[in-house]
Design an enzyme around this catalytic site. Structure first.
Site, PDB file in Angstrom:
ATOM      1  N   HIS A 141      -5.995   8.655   7.262  1.00 50.91           N
ATOM      2  CA  HIS A 141      -5.380   7.548   6.527  1.00 50.91           C
ATOM      3  C   HIS A 141      -5.597   7.827   5.041  1.00 50.91           C
ATOM      4  O   HIS A 141      -6.721   8.151   4.645  1.00 50.91           O
ATOM      5  CB  HIS A 141      -6.059   6.213   6.854  1.00 50.91           C
ATOM      6  N   HIS A 186      -0.135   8.229   6.996  1.00 48.47           N
ATOM      7  CA  HIS A 186      -0.964   8.630   8.127  1.00 48.47           C
ATOM      8  C   HIS A 186      -0.559  10.038   8.536  1.00 48.47           C
ATOM      9  O   HIS A 186       0.613  10.307   8.789  1.00 48.47           O
ATOM     10  CB  HIS A 186      -0.809   7.634   9.275  1.00 48.47           C
ATOM     11  N   GLN A 207       0.839  -1.202   0.000  1.00 44.17           N
ATOM     12  CA  GLN A 207       0.000   0.000   0.000  1.00 44.17           C
ATOM     13  C   GLN A 207       0.874   1.252   0.000  1.00 44.17           C
ATOM     14  O   GLN A 207       1.900   1.303   0.672  1.00 44.17           O
ATOM     15  CB  GLN A 207      -0.900   0.023   1.234  1.00 44.17           C
ATOM     16  N   ASP A 222       0.852   3.828   1.651  1.00 43.78           N
ATOM     17  CA  ASP A 222       0.148   4.206   2.871  1.00 43.78           C
ATOM     18  C   ASP A 222       0.719   5.472   3.485  1.00 43.78           C
ATOM     19  O   ASP A 222       1.931   5.674   3.504  1.00 43.78           O
ATOM     20  CB  ASP A 222       0.276   3.060   3.883  1.00 43.78           C
ATOM     21  N   LYS A 275     -14.957   7.570   5.473  1.00 43.79           N
ATOM     22  CA  LYS A 275     -13.918   7.758   4.465  1.00 43.79           C
ATOM     23  C   LYS A 275     -14.507   8.278   3.159  1.00 43.79           C
ATOM     24  O   LYS A 275     -15.714   8.228   2.926  1.00 43.79           O
ATOM     25  CB  LYS A 275     -13.173   6.447   4.217  1.00 43.79           C
TER      26      LYS A 275
END
Length: 654
Positions: free
Chosen positions: A526, A396, A392, A394, A480
């Protein structure tokens, strides 16, 4: 005299009707033609059969085949018609589940008869006969225990009994749908008549473990699609044929991009050199964009103690789709349990906790291309699209409440950049909120959820996003934004997500010192514009039919000498292209030029540089472009400058 009720329409108009009026009668009050086209009604947000009575004031919305909910009901009814056809043709068949899916429907069948293409044609013909019978699906609500008895004695079907005894065990009342002589357990709603189904195509048969359990019986899953017009079916079949040409599994093998080795394990792709180039270029692109936006790169391990994931809630929330815990006995004899990483988030929270944070430090933006592991059922695996180990993109973001709106907007802007770069111009956005009727699925307090949902909606409004609400689509820790894009042949894929999280800061006791000297909770965002690298590349392969934009192509330019006489000049051209930073290749095989050109076309190399005696004499090159053919003669430097611009601008060739 019947009581009157007020019905509010989507345009705000309000009309009075007698209590008990059906949705179909309400549609008829608009026009008979409109009533004939509608398939299902949405009453106060709940989907209802057109025949169902409306007995109180309500808001109503009608759905035709052109809406998602209309298609869902259309395909759901067709799945029942297919089950009825199978029962009539192959007595003794038992039925698992038969839901509508993104494109069509399926039904899981337990039958001694093995279904082949010949049987599918027979079933298709019988479905059309059932359509001509113009059967009216009739809903019956009965006690769950009575339904169990019904499927044990009258219509013996152990799969329906198991659903009632296990999956539906908390329901006092369930619904059956009767369709002529056929009856099925179903929540509905359904079409007003089987006659609405005009064109049907059964597409394939595959094996599927009952309830996805590899220890249970394998059922035959029949997939199909249906439409109200033959023209729509013909167009769909044409798109299917195009999709077969674009199948990333086939192209991945032909272009030597990736490999699935059963010795390594299903769903664990190996990246071949060509695929690794594509992946590296994608990572480089996003890493550069993230650095511009203040992200800090981090790396985390592939494994951690199981307690970390228990604290976050990922274990046992994802327990059924995780690899089993690993027991390890240390030198003292103490047993510790470890888990392959199902998510990157808990690791990033540990990095945030590694030192005290002040309000001046926020936002903290941590980014990682982190590999995670989920044990998907073997029947669900699909090349790069559905895997067990995936990476991912990713990140944060830990921010203050007063920074949240701007941070969400910045993330939305980054997602837009990604979509624009790859030519995804048709984007739908879903605001995925929790379903308050099923609060047990979600962590955190109601007030935090309400605030998080408001923040996401405010950011979407500020960025002028055209969105729709998806109730029940939220993550367990927060709402989300999900972005759905359409590819070159109109298929929709979910790409990119932005999640607002008030739950994890509580679970991990994340804090920062505010201007008042007190500790405060940050909010976490996220985000992952690509989502899974594997899935994103699989989508790109299919979207571009393996013909990647120049900046991504594993081989950007191939030099083709016409004969041995021009090989020395071809070698100099090749060296100059490599020196200029291009991924170039020299085809010095003693093959005819026509063969070399066809081979380069097959490998989807964007540009072919052809040099023969004439080009050697004139110090020039002849250029061919994949699919477009001959572009004419160029000076080498002129060509290099041209394609440098294409790389810099990330030009897309379609």
């Amino acid at each position: 005299m019947p009581n009157k009720i007020k019905i509010k329409f989507p345009d705000g108009a309000i009309k009075e009707f007698d209590s008990g009026v059906s949705s179909f009668q309400i549609a008829e009050s608009i026009s008979p033609r409109f009533a004939d086209e509608v398939l299902v009604a949405e009453i106060n947000g709940n989907m209802k059969d057109l025949s169902a009575p409306v007995s109180e004031d309500a808001e109503i919305k009608f759905h035709k085949f052109d809406s998602e909910k209309g298609k869902e009901v259309y395909w759901h009814t067709t799945s029942h018609m297919m089950a009825q056809a199978i029962e009539e043709l192959f007595p003794g068949a038992k039925f698992g589940v038969g839901p509508p899916i993104e494109n069509g429907f399926y039904y899981d069948i337990d039958s001694e008869h093995k279904f082949s293409d010949k049987e599918l044609e027979m079933i298709e013909t019988r479905i059309h006969e059932i359509a001509e019978r113009d059967l009216k699906p009739v809903r019956e609500e009965i006690p769950r225990l009575a339904a169990i008895e019904y499927f044990k004695t009258k219509r013996v079907d152990p799969y329906k009994v198991e659903i009632l005894e296990d999956i539906a065990k908390d329901q006092d009342v369930v619904s059956l749908y009767h369709q002529g002589e056929f009856t099925d357990l179903c929540r509905g709603p359904h079409l007003p008549s089987t006659g609405k189904v005009k064109s049907v195509k059964l597409l394939s048969v595959s094996g599927s473990y009952w309830r996805g359990d590899e220890k249970r019986k394998i059922l035959q899953r029949i997939y199909g699609i249906s439409f109200p017009k033959k023209k729509l079916l013909d167009e769909y079949i044409k798109r299917l044929e195009e999709a077969k040409k674009r199948d990333h599994r086939k192209l991945g093998q032909e272009l030597e991009l990736f490999l699935i080795s059963q010795k390594v394990g299903g769903g664990l792709p190996l990246w071949l050199p060509n695929g690794a180039i594509v992946r590296n270029e994608l990572e480089k692109f996003l890493k550069e964009e993230q650095i511009k936006r203040g992200y800090e790169p981090v790396y985390t391990p592939h494994i951690a103690k199981i307690d970390l994931y228990k604290q976050s809630g990922h274990y046992p929330y994802y327990k059924d789709s995780q690899y089993p815990p690993i027991d390890f006995v240390d030198e003292t004899g103490k047993v510790e349990q470890y888990l392959l990483k199902p998510m990157n988030c808990p690791h990033h929270h540990q990095i945030y906790l590694s030192k005290p944070r002040s309000y001046r430090d926020l936002p903290v933006r941590l980014a990682e291309f982190g590999t995670v592991y989920r044990y998907e059922q073997s029947g669900e695996l699909n090349g790069l699209i559905r895997v067990r180990g995936f990476t991912q993109d990713d990140s944060h973001i830990y921010c203050r409440h007063d920074q949240l709106l701007d941070e969400i907007c910045n993330v939305i802007e980054l997602n837009r950049l990604v979509f624009d770069t790859f030519g995804f111009s048709e984007v739908r956005t879903r605001l995925s909120f929790r379903d308050k009727q099923n609060k047990e699925k979600y962590g955190g307090e109601d007030t935090l959820w309400d605030e998080a949902e408001k923040n996401i909606r405010d950011a979407a409004d500020k960025m002028k996003i055209n969105y729709f609400i998806g109730l029940g689509e939220a993550s367990f820790y927060g709402p989300k934004l999900d972005f759905m894009v359409k590819d070159a042949i109109g298929r929709e894929w979910q790409l990119g997500t932005v999640q607002v999280d008030y739950v994890m800061p509580e679970r991990f006791d994340l804090n920062y010192v505010g201007t008042d000297g007190q500790k405060h909770r940050p909010v976490i965002i996220h985000r992952a514009p690509f989502g899974s690298m594997e899935r994103f590349i699989g989508i790109l392969i299919e979207n571009f039919t393996g013909y990647f934009p120049l900046w991504l192509a594993p081989v950007q330019v191939i030099v083709l000498p016409v004969s041995e006489n021009s090989l020395d000049y071809a070698t100099k051209v090749y060296a100059e292209l490599e020196h200029s930073g291009f991924r170039a290749k020299l085809d010095d095989r003693s093959e005819k030029i026509g063969y070399k050109i066809r081979d380069a076309e097959t490998k989807k190399v964007p540009f072919m540089v052809i040099v023969g005696d004439k080009e050697k004499l004139n110090k020039s090159i002849s250029v061919r472009k994949h699919k477009d053919g001959d572009l004419g003669s160029f000076e080498l430097n002129e060509f290099i400058e041209k394609i440098k611009l294409d790389v810099l601008n990330k030009t897309i060739y379609l």
